[in-house]
Each structure stands twice: as structure tokens, then as C-alpha cells.
Design a protein around this motif. Structure first.
Motif, PDB file in Angstrom:
ATOM      1  N   GLU A  66      -3.926   8.821  -1.987  1.00 58.16           N
ATOM      2  CA  GLU A  66      -5.245   8.302  -2.361  1.00 58.16           C
ATOM      3  C   GLU A  66      -5.593   7.065  -1.540  1.00 58.16           C
ATOM      4  O   GLU A  66      -6.729   6.913  -1.090  1.00 58.16           O
ATOM      5  CB  GLU A  66      -5.273   7.967  -3.853  1.00 58.16           C
ATOM      6  N   ALA A  67      -4.594   6.190  -1.343  1.00 62.00           N
ATOM      7  CA  ALA A  67      -4.862   4.981  -0.574  1.00 62.00           C
ATOM      8  C   ALA A  67      -5.241   5.346   0.862  1.00 62.00           C
ATOM      9  O   ALA A  67      -6.189   4.804   1.425  1.00 62.00           O
ATOM     10  CB  ALA A  67      -3.638   4.071  -0.581  1.00 62.00           C
ATOM     11  N   GLY A  68      -4.507   6.278   1.451  1.00 65.82           N
ATOM     12  CA  GLY A  68      -4.810   6.699   2.819  1.00 65.82           C
ATOM     13  C   GLY A  68      -6.192   7.313   2.919  1.00 65.82           C
ATOM     14  O   GLY A  68      -6.986   6.957   3.795  1.00 65.82           O
ATOM     15  N   ARG A  69      -6.504   8.216   1.990  1.00 67.38           N
ATOM     16  CA  ARG A  69      -7.807   8.878   2.022  1.00 67.38           C
ATOM     17  C   ARG A  69      -8.933   7.880   1.772  1.00 67.38           C
ATOM     18  O   ARG A  69      -9.997   7.975   2.361  1.00 67.38           O
ATOM     19  CB  ARG A  69      -7.880  10.003   0.981  1.00 67.38           C
ATOM     20  N   SER A  70      -8.691   6.898   0.888  1.00 65.15           N
ATOM     21  CA  SER A  70      -9.763   5.954   0.563  1.00 65.15           C
ATOM     22  C   SER A  70     -10.095   5.056   1.754  1.00 65.15           C
ATOM     23  O   SER A  70     -11.168   4.469   1.820  1.00 65.15           O
ATOM     24  CB  SER A  70      -9.388   5.101  -0.652  1.00 65.15           C
ATOM     25  N   LEU A  71      -9.155   4.965   2.705  1.00 66.89           N
ATOM     26  CA  LEU A  71      -9.435   4.169   3.905  1.00 66.89           C
ATOM     27  C   LEU A  71     -10.200   4.986   4.952  1.00 66.89           C
ATOM     28  O   LEU A  71     -10.544   4.470   6.009  1.00 66.89           O
ATOM     29  CB  LEU A  71      -8.132   3.657   4.516  1.00 66.89           C
ATOM     30  N   GLY A  72     -10.401   6.264   4.663  1.00 66.46           N
ATOM     31  CA  GLY A  72     -11.146   7.104   5.593  1.00 66.46           C
ATOM     32  C   GLY A  72     -10.271   7.982   6.469  1.00 66.46           C
ATOM     33  O   GLY A  72     -10.775   8.716   7.310  1.00 66.46           O
ATOM     34  N   LEU A  73      -8.938   7.905   6.274  1.00 65.90           N
ATOM     35  CA  LEU A  73      -8.052   8.787   7.039  1.00 65.90           C
ATOM     36  C   LEU A  73      -8.190  10.216   6.511  1.00 65.90           C
ATOM     37  O   LEU A  73      -8.414  10.417   5.322  1.00 65.90           O
ATOM     38  CB  LEU A  73      -6.597   8.333   6.905  1.00 65.90           C
ATOM     39  N   SER A  74      -8.027  11.196   7.408  1.00 69.88           N
ATOM     40  CA  SER A  74      -8.118  12.588   6.981  1.00 69.88           C
ATOM     41  C   SER A  74      -6.824  12.987   6.278  1.00 69.88           C
ATOM     42  O   SER A  74      -5.840  12.240   6.283  1.00 69.88           O
ATOM     43  CB  SER A  74      -8.340  13.496   8.181  1.00 69.88           C
ATOM     44  N   PHE A 131      -6.639  -0.400  -5.756  1.00 74.36           N
ATOM     45  CA  PHE A 131      -6.056   0.338  -6.879  1.00 74.36           C
ATOM     46  C   PHE A 131      -5.263  -0.569  -7.805  1.00 74.36           C
ATOM     47  O   PHE A 131      -4.802  -1.632  -7.406  1.00 74.36           O
ATOM     48  CB  PHE A 131      -5.106   1.424  -6.352  1.00 74.36           C
ATOM     49  N   GLY A 149      -0.438   8.005  -5.317  1.00 74.70           N
ATOM     50  CA  GLY A 149      -1.299   6.879  -4.948  1.00 74.70           C
ATOM     51  C   GLY A 149      -1.315   6.625  -3.448  1.00 74.70           C
ATOM     52  O   GLY A 149      -2.284   6.099  -2.911  1.00 74.70           O
ATOM     53  N   GLN A 150      -0.233   7.008  -2.756  1.00 74.92           N
ATOM     54  CA  GLN A 150      -0.160   6.818  -1.307  1.00 74.92           C
ATOM     55  C   GLN A 150      -1.197   7.692  -0.598  1.00 74.92           C
ATOM     56  O   GLN A 150      -1.861   7.252   0.334  1.00 74.92           O
ATOM     57  CB  GLN A 150       1.247   7.162  -0.802  1.00 74.92           C
ATOM     58  N   GLN A 193     -14.977   5.400   4.968  1.00 77.55           N
ATOM     59  CA  GLN A 193     -14.749   4.218   5.810  1.00 77.55           C
ATOM     60  C   GLN A 193     -15.634   3.059   5.388  1.00 77.55           C
ATOM     61  O   GLN A 193     -15.317   1.906   5.629  1.00 77.55           O
ATOM     62  CB  GLN A 193     -15.030   4.560   7.278  1.00 77.55           C
ATOM     63  N   ASN A 215      -0.766   0.332  -4.077  1.00 81.70           N
ATOM     64  CA  ASN A 215      -0.630   1.426  -3.106  1.00 81.70           C
ATOM     65  C   ASN A 215      -0.568   0.951  -1.661  1.00 81.70           C
ATOM     66  O   ASN A 215      -1.167   1.543  -0.769  1.00 81.70           O
ATOM     67  CB  ASN A 215      -1.767   2.444  -3.258  1.00 81.70           C
ATOM     68  N   HIS A 251       6.601   1.760   3.938  1.00 80.26           N
ATOM     69  CA  HIS A 251       7.390   1.924   5.168  1.00 80.26           C
ATOM     70  C   HIS A 251       6.766   1.178   6.338  1.00 80.26           C
ATOM     71  O   HIS A 251       7.299   1.215   7.440  1.00 80.26           O
ATOM     72  CB  HIS A 251       7.531   3.406   5.513  1.00 80.26           C
ATOM     73  N   ASN A 256     -14.674  11.622   5.117  1.00 78.37           N
ATOM     74  CA  ASN A 256     -13.844  10.574   5.719  1.00 78.37           C
ATOM     75  C   ASN A 256     -14.703   9.473   6.326  1.00 78.37           C
ATOM     76  O   ASN A 256     -14.370   8.297   6.248  1.00 78.37           O
ATOM     77  CB  ASN A 256     -12.919  11.172   6.775  1.00 78.37           C
ATOM     78  N   ILE A 299       1.598   8.485   6.715  1.00 78.63           N
ATOM     79  CA  ILE A 299       1.953   7.809   5.473  1.00 78.63           C
ATOM     80  C   ILE A 299       2.907   8.626   4.611  1.00 78.63           C
ATOM     81  O   ILE A 299       3.946   8.131   4.174  1.00 78.63           O
ATOM     82  CB  ILE A 299       0.676   7.451   4.679  1.00 78.63           C
TER      83      ILE A 299
END
Lengths: 245, 240
Positions: free
Chosen positions: A145-153, B83, A142-143, B77, B87, B91, B73, A161
Motif C-alpha cells: 500500500e505504501a509503495g502504491r500510494s507513492l505512485g509506483l506501479s 499510514f 502495508g508495504q 503521485q 509503512n 530494507h 499511478n 519493495i
């Protein structure tokens, strides 16, 4: 009669202690022999330090490539990584060292310390890669997915992350690997690097007593490893800040 | 705003999505309900390509997004996602969770992102939690922060994947309240949920999915008071 015996025994004990003192004294002091240990220790540290850095870089690269090649369905990439890991883990370190020294760095003026650092780094990289891969897989998906869903590559998410969390999970295993690495640098003596162990052997051959210098070397390794353990546990505590309430 | 054409997704030989043609317009609040395994989450996750469709097309703001030449990507945005399991990044502090993407992607400077984050935190009454870590928060707080983390990117549409299913019952309310407020501000929303009261109150359109297809859809009044399809009647009779 009885008193004489006690005197004799204590005399022998005294002689024994005196011999011990002398042999350690000879192994350390005359001709500034302690400098040999210090110089050996310097080389051990130098090789270890650069080997650890090379090992981490290779390890992260190989681990990420392996994980990414599954996601992006690039079979050949993970095959290359697997060959590297299998060859390194499947052959003895000393043989690798000798092969790299004789085959690749054949020119007369090679710097054995550089050869050592590179070789130990390549060797350590294979083990570190497997440790880091396990760490990456221990992070909840899920980490990502969360990063990608924010638009990060993919790479950005990995760096910011996934890897920080992975490293925290695997720090004890990683520390173990580095401790092993420091001790394994003693093998570098086979390519004529005068690191700590080799330095002790030289002194032993000069004083005709091999045991005292080896024990001194052993103590040096022990202190080194205990210092590193302490450092790692401090680092671990710092990384655990997100866990506490 | 979002158009899907003959959208299909297969896992192994299980057709989770079986041809979905749907249009979601700007300002709509679409609620998707259905039994588990009906493909509603997969449908939602296909919309921002967290799942790659097996067949069919997805269009977003006039662009076909399941295309090799599209920078997904950039598209993501503009599509916030929330979710079931929150998620949040454990850290990082709450503030860093919110500002990471906008600063990393060069959309805002560090100061701008901080200001925006504080403003959003203020809105949900959690400003004093800015420097806490996610593990120090309750489930409801985590999910509300996950929502504003997505909002910090100024998305055009928000996708919610069962946002209250992992929460203690007493924390569901605060999350739904925030979602309702968003809806009132005109945010386009697609929500997969089991909260029927939310669907009734907030939705402009409710969809019922079963076996990978949209079986019935209507305004909430007609949908709940006068269901047509026998499968939907059965489903509603069980849960209401």
C-alpha cells in the motif's frame, strides 16, 4: 604364542590399511582418473548453476503471477500456475527427466547437459515458486500500500519493495532447495550425462571396486554443499543489515 | 479538488460506506472523526483508490479517477498518504525510502532527489539519520519520515490515516507539530484522527462519520461547542 597372535592381528590390520590405500589410489591416480572426477564435477556444477538460474526465474515469475492473479481476479492465470506446480511436484524427477529427454529433445545431436539444466530448472522452479509465494505473503501488506500510494506501479513495488524483503525471509528455505538441487543432479546419469556420480560409477566398473570412487564422489558433494551453505550464510548476514540496531 | 458522488463500499454484505457526497476544496484541512467501524478510514482509502469503491464516483482535479482508462499511478503521485503503521521500507535507508519513488518514476534525477530529501530531513531535524535504517528510529521519527517521504513527491493533497494512533503518547506531539506546520503552509489535508485538540486547532472543517455516512460537519468551533446530531453529542461526551 601370545606375541605371535598380536603380530598376526597387526599384520592383518596393516594389510587392510594397505588394501584400502591401494583401492583409493587405483580409484584416483592411474590413467589420470582424478580428471574424470574433475570433469564430472564440472558438469554437475554446470547443470546445477543453470538449473538454479532457470529455477529462480521461473519461480519468481510463477509466484508473482499467482499472487497478482488473486489481486486482479484472474482465475485462469492462477489455474495455469497451479497445474504447473502440481504436475511437477506430483511426478518423480527421474520420470520427468526421461520424458523430457525422450519426448521433447528427440534429435540426435541434443546436448544432454542443456537438457539436464533445462529439466532440473523447470523442476526446481515449481518448488522455488511455492517458497517465494510464501515469502511474498510474509511481507506486511502495508508495504504494498505504501509503495502504491507513492505512485509506483504494482510491478515496480513488487521489484523494489516486496521481493527484496521476501527473499530475505525465505533465504534459508531457498538455500535448502539449491542444496537439494545440486545433489539431485546425480539423477542426470539416466540420460547419459557423465556428471560426478556417473564418473564415479565408470571408474568403479574399471577398477572392479565400486566403493572407493563412490566415497570420493560423496566427499565431493559434501564439500560442494558445505561451501554453498557458507556462501548462503554470508549472504544472509548481508541482507540482515536493516534488522540490526 | 476532490469530489465524491454517492460513494459506496461494501465488504461482504456490510455497507461500510453508505453514499457519501462530499467536496474538498484546495487549501482545506478536513478532519474526519467518528467511532471505530464508522467507515472513516475506508473513506480516506477510497480517495486514492487503495480501496476500490463499490458504487459512486471520485473526482480529483477535474478527472474521474475510478475509471478503467485513468492511470491511477499518475493520480497517486499527486496524493500523498501517511499510514497508522508508518509503512517505511525496512530494507532501505531513510534516504532511499524518500528518494525511491521520485527517482524510480523519473520525476527527479538521483542528485535532485537526494538534495530534496536532505532538505526535507533538515527541516524535521533528522539529517543525521539519512543513512540509518527505519528499525533504528523511534516511532515519532518514523512517522515524520513517512510524512516527508510523501512530501518528496510534491503532492497536491495529503491524506493522513490515523497518523498518531500507533505512537507512544510522548511522540504524538512531534508528529502533530509537523502536520500543523504543513497546514500553515497551505497544504490541502484530509486527516482521520482521534486527536481532538489537533482538530480544534488546525481544521477548517470537521466531519463526523457514523455507519458509513457523514452525519454532521461544521467549523471546529461550532462542531465542538454546539453539536446538533444526538449521535455526535453522545460521541463527544464520551471522549471530551
Amino acid at each position: 604364542m601370545k606375541g605371535e597372535k598380536i603380530l598376526y592381528l597387526s599384520g592383518s590390520w596393516f594389510n587392510w590399511a594397505n588394501d584400502l590405500y591401494k583401492s583409493f589410489y587405483n580409484a584416483l591416480i592411474p590413467n589420470q582418473r582424478y580428471m574424470s572426477y574433475i570433469n564430472g564435477l564440472k558438469i554437475t556444477l554446470l547443470i546445477s548453476f543453470f538449473a538454479v538460474i532457470i529455477g529462480i526465474l521461473i519461480g519468481i515469475l510463477v509466484a508473482v503471477l499467482k499472487v497478482a492473479s488473486v489481486n486482479y481476479k484472474m482465475r485462469w492465470l492462477s489455474n495455469i500456475c497451479n497445474i504447473y506446480v502440481n504436475v511437477i511436484r506430483g511426478t518423480p524427477l527421474m520420470v520427468q527427466l526421461l520424458i523430457i529427454y525422450n519426448l521433447i529433445f528427440t534429435s540426435r545431436n541434443t546436448n544432454e547437459i542443456v537438457v539436464g539444466a533445462v529439466c532440473f530448472g523447470i523442476n526446481s522452479g515449481a518448488y522455488v515458486a511455492e517458497i517465494i509465494r510464501a515469502g511474498i505473503e510474509s511481507v506486511d501488506k502495508g508495504q504494498m500500500e505504501a509503495g502504491r500510494s507513492l505512485g509506483l506501479s504494482y510491478v515496480q513495488t513488487m521489484r523494489k519493495i516486496i521481493l527484496p524483503q521476501a527473499i530475505k525471509n525465505i533465504l534459508p528455505a531457498l538455500g535448502n532447495e539449491f542444496i537439494t538441487l545440486i545433489k539431485e543432479t546425480s539423477v542426470a546419469s539416466v540420460i547419459a550425462v557423465t556428471e560426478l556420480t556417473k564418473a564415479a560409477q565408470y571408474i568403479g566398473s574399471r577398477t572392479w571396486k565400486i566403493l572407493p570412487p563412490l566415497i570420493i564422489a560423496a566427499l565431493c558433494y559434501l564439500v560442494l554443499v558445505m561451501g554453498l551453505s557458507k556462501l548462503l550464510s554470508l549472504f544472509e548476514r548481508r541482507l540482515a543489515k536493516g534488522d540490526r540496531n | 479538488m476532490i469530489v465524491t458522488k454517492n460513494l459506496k463500499k461494501v465488504f461482504g454484505n456490510n455497507w461500510v460506506l453508505n453514499g457519501i457526497d462530499e467536496t474538498i476544496n484546495k487549501g482545506e484541512k478536513v478532519v474526519v472523526i467518528g467511532p471505530s467501524g464508522s467507515g472513516k478510514s475506508t473513506f480516506l482509502r477510497c480517495l486514492n483508490l487503495l480501496e476500490e469503491p463499490t458504487e459512486g464516483e471520485i473526482w480529483f482535479e477535474g478527472k474521474k479517477i475510478n475509471d478503467k482508462n485513468v492511470d491511477i499511478n499518475k493520480i497517486r503521485q499527486k496524493m500523498g498518504m501517511v499510514f497508522q503503521q508508518f509503512n517505511l521500507f525496512p530494507h532501505l535507508t531513510v534516504l532511499e525510502n524518500i528518494t525511491l519513488a521520485p527517482t524510480k518514476l523519473g520525476i527527479m534525477t538521483k542528485d535532485q532527489a537526494d538534495d530534496k530529501a536532505i532538505e526535507l530531513l533538515n527541516r524535521i531535524g533528522l539529517k543525521e539519520k539519512a543513512l540509518s535504517y527505519p528499525n533504528q528510529l523511534s516511532g515519532g521519527q518514523k512517522q515524520r519520515i513517512a510524512i516527508i517521504r510523501a512530501l518528496a513527491m510534491n503532492p497536491d493533497v495529503m491524506l493522513f490515516d490515523e497518523p498518531t494512533s500507533a505512537l507512544d503518547p510522548e511522540m504524538v506531539g512531534e508528529v502533530l507539530e509537523l502536520m500543523e506546520a504543513l497546514a500553515q503552509e497551505g497544504m490541502t489535508m484530509v486527516v482521520v484522527t482521534h486527536e481532538m485538540r489537533f482538530a480544534k486547532r488546525v481544521a477548517t472543517r470537521v466531519m463526523f462519520m457514523d455507519e458509513g455516512k457523514i452525519v454532521e460537519q461544521n467549523t471546529p468551533e461550532a462542531f465542538f461547542d454546539n453539536p446538533q446530531h444526538p449521535r455526535l453529542k453522545e460521541f463527544l461526551s464520551k471522549i471530551l
